[in-house]
Design an enzyme around this catalytic site. Sequence first.
Site, PDB file in Angstrom:
ATOM      1  N   CYS A   1      -3.758  10.810   1.075  1.00  0.00           N
ATOM      2  CA  CYS A   1      -3.111   9.526   0.768  1.00  0.00           C
ATOM      3  C   CYS A   1      -1.718   9.735   0.199  1.00  0.00           C
ATOM      4  O   CYS A   1      -0.726   9.438   0.837  1.00  0.00           O
ATOM      5  CB  CYS A   1      -3.965   8.762  -0.237  1.00  0.00           C
ATOM      6  SG  CYS A   1      -5.679   8.709   0.227  1.00  0.00           S
TER       7      CYS A   1
ATOM      8  N   LYS B   1       0.841  -1.206   0.000  1.00  0.00           N
ATOM      9  CA  LYS B   1       0.000   0.000   0.000  1.00  0.00           C
ATOM     10  C   LYS B   1       0.870   1.247   0.000  1.00  0.00           C
ATOM     11  O   LYS B   1       0.651   2.202  -0.757  1.00  0.00           O
ATOM     12  CB  LYS B   1      -0.897  -0.009   1.245  1.00  0.00           C
ATOM     13  CG  LYS B   1      -1.664   1.277   1.469  1.00  0.00           C
ATOM     14  CD  LYS B   1      -2.734   1.459   0.427  1.00  0.00           C
ATOM     15  CE  LYS B   1      -3.411   2.804   0.558  1.00  0.00           C
ATOM     16  NZ  LYS B   1      -4.407   3.046  -0.473  1.00  0.00           N
TER      17      LYS B   1
HETATM   18  N1  SAJ Z   1      -1.595  14.754  -8.963  1.00  0.00           N
HETATM   19  C1  SAJ Z   1      -0.728  15.517  -9.738  1.00  0.00           C
HETATM   20  N2  SAJ Z   1      -0.337  15.033 -10.964  1.00  0.00           N
HETATM   21  C2  SAJ Z   1      -0.776  13.820 -11.425  1.00  0.00           C
HETATM   22  C3  SAJ Z   1      -1.656  13.058 -10.612  1.00  0.00           C
HETATM   23  C4  SAJ Z   1      -2.056  13.542  -9.380  1.00  0.00           C
HETATM   24  O1  SAJ Z   1      -0.316  16.619  -9.358  1.00  0.00           O
HETATM   25  O2  SAJ Z   1      -0.402  13.459 -12.546  1.00  0.00           O
HETATM   26  C5  SAJ Z   1      -2.019  15.274  -7.660  1.00  0.00           C
HETATM   27  C6  SAJ Z   1      -3.514  15.465  -7.583  1.00  0.00           C
HETATM   28  O3  SAJ Z   1      -3.880  16.731  -8.095  1.00  0.00           O
HETATM   29  C7  SAJ Z   1      -3.752  15.388  -6.081  1.00  0.00           C
HETATM   30  C8  SAJ Z   1      -2.693  14.394  -5.621  1.00  0.00           C
HETATM   31  O4  SAJ Z   1      -1.720  14.321  -6.656  1.00  0.00           O
HETATM   32  O5  SAJ Z   1      -3.513  16.631  -5.471  1.00  0.00           O
HETATM   33  C9  SAJ Z   1      -3.235  12.997  -5.336  1.00  0.00           C
HETATM   34  O6  SAJ Z   1      -4.143  12.657  -6.356  1.00  0.00           O
HETATM   35  P1  SAJ Z   1      -4.259  11.109  -6.804  1.00  0.00           P
HETATM   36  O7  SAJ Z   1      -5.374  10.971  -7.733  1.00  0.00           O
HETATM   37  O8  SAJ Z   1      -2.943  10.652  -7.272  1.00  0.00           O
HETATM   38  O9  SAJ Z   1      -4.498  10.348  -5.434  1.00  0.00           O
HETATM   39  P2  SAJ Z   1      -5.733  10.083  -4.466  1.00  0.00           P
HETATM   40  O10 SAJ Z   1      -5.235  10.464  -3.128  1.00  0.00           O
HETATM   41  O11 SAJ Z   1      -7.027  10.661  -4.892  1.00  0.00           O
HETATM   42  O12 SAJ Z   1      -5.863   8.475  -4.572  1.00  0.00           O
HETATM   43  C10 SAJ Z   1      -4.694   7.705  -4.414  1.00  0.00           C
HETATM   44  C11 SAJ Z   1      -4.733   6.537  -5.360  1.00  0.00           C
HETATM   45  N3  SAJ Z   1      -3.472   5.824  -5.314  1.00  0.00           N
HETATM   46  C12 SAJ Z   1      -2.828   5.610  -6.479  1.00  0.00           C
HETATM   47  O13 SAJ Z   1      -3.252   6.049  -7.535  1.00  0.00           O
HETATM   48  C13 SAJ Z   1      -1.545   4.862  -6.400  1.00  0.00           C
HETATM   49  C14 SAJ Z   1      -5.826   5.580  -4.945  1.00  0.00           C
HETATM   50  O14 SAJ Z   1      -5.762   4.404  -5.759  1.00  0.00           O
HETATM   51  C15 SAJ Z   1      -5.618   5.195  -3.515  1.00  0.00           C
HETATM   52  O15 SAJ Z   1      -6.630   4.288  -3.099  1.00  0.00           O
HETATM   53  C16 SAJ Z   1      -5.687   6.440  -2.656  1.00  0.00           C
HETATM   54  O16 SAJ Z   1      -4.597   7.301  -3.076  1.00  0.00           O
HETATM   55  C17 SAJ Z   1      -5.522   5.991  -1.222  1.00  0.00           C
HETATM   56  O17 SAJ Z   1      -6.600   5.830  -0.592  1.00  0.00           O
HETATM   57  O18 SAJ Z   1      -4.419   5.699  -0.827  1.00  0.00           O
END
Ligand code: SAJ
Length: 399
Positions: free
Chosen positions: A259, A205
């Site tokens: 997360c 995780k």
């Molecule tokens: N972000 C960027 N650039 C990107 C992708 C995301 O700047 O290319 C930023 C987003 O704007 C945001 C942050 O990162 O501020 C996190 O966004 P995210 O979509 O990556 O993450 P979460 O927190 O919504 O969900 C993640 C997911 N983990 C992965 O993709 C590895 C989800 O599958 C998990 O279940 C969740 O964390 C968790 O519960 O841990």
Amino acid sequence: MKKDIKVVIMGLGYIGLPTAALIASKKICVHGVDVEENVIETINQGKIHIIEPDLDGLVNNVVGNGFLIADTTPINADVFLIAVPTPLNDNFEPDISYVESAIKRIIPYLRKGNLVIIESTCPIGTTSKMSEIIFSNMPELRNNINIAYCPERVLPGQVIYELTHNDRIIGGLDEKSAKVAMSFYNIFVKGDLHTTNAKTAEMCKLVENAYRDVNIAFVNELSIIADKAHINIWELIDLASKHPRVDIMQPGCGVGGHCIAVDPWFLISDFKDDSKIIKTAREININKTEWVLAKIVEKLSKFDKTRVVVACMGLAYKPDIDDLRESSALKICRKLISEDYNVLTVEPNIDALDGFELVDYEEALERADVIIFLVKHREFRNYTLVPDKVVLDFCGVVK
Ligand code: SAJ
């Protein structure tokens, strides 16, 4: 695993409630436990206290037909699932006190043959630690109950779908626990189930989210370099990603949420001398928010502060959701307001927010002199530049 089992779920938040509702929809009796009285009251009315598409209908249904009940205390059951928060403390160290408290609360209700599952994101070794708390209180349960760790990996905004269809990693404290836990998840998960040991599942995780954080840090660093080189970062990413084995992520105004911005610290905290890239990535992503703010202030310094109207486009921590927790955009917007700029805010996913003048998209475009795109909400995409407005695009909406 038989279907006439009883399941207790400790924690009815972003993960616990959807999980409880999904299991209850399989006509399994679920007894949800939370510490917040208002959460329990809301759920027992068939309503929800969180925003998640499709969840309200599901909860209303399973509460209506009696398969989901919310309460303040556990009951005797066959399966006990822990889905409580594991925040960071002020020193960026994981706080597992909520997990420990949930485990202590179920101990009086544990019986031989029970299955205990931890889903909360935890530092490695937590499941083993919690098992020792159980056995020190009830020695007769050693070798007589099954204990496993199964991380969730659902994306806010599509939780119900992902809880059903994502693969799950099931880490048993022993092989039998993994097998029994697998038979439990088989009831409601259509994705593939992969068994391993508890420590590997805990680490899996943390690795998933640290991987994402490091890759976002790479492109956030690249966006600063491209800015200095006067290269369009969005064009650069698009062209570089044409390579068959290059898939660059998107820069933004920082990494928010509870997360990706949190979980890497669990590894840094436990492996201080060995997590160099992971720690640097965290620092880069935190610094990106400061860099964006500095760029905005530098641009605004060319205007009369008492007259310039600034529009901040987006407050949520990522596109197309309403969640403001740990949002970089919110931090930036709040800072500009505290510096007495005249700030209009557009956040299509919320109706009101104390201290912010929320306006709709068209009004902001009309009234603002400086338009700052912070979050790539679908409403902002394909924005086309107009001559008399200054536009700062930190999330790639300008075509
Ligand atoms: N972000 C960027 N650039 C990107 C992708 C995301 O700047 O290319 C930023 C987003 O704007 C945001 C942050 O990162 O501020 C996190 O966004 P995210 O979509 O990556 O993450 P979460 O927190 O919504 O969900 C993640 C997911 N983990 C992965 O993709 C590895 C989800 O599958 C998990 O279940 C969740 O964390 C968790 O519960 O841990």
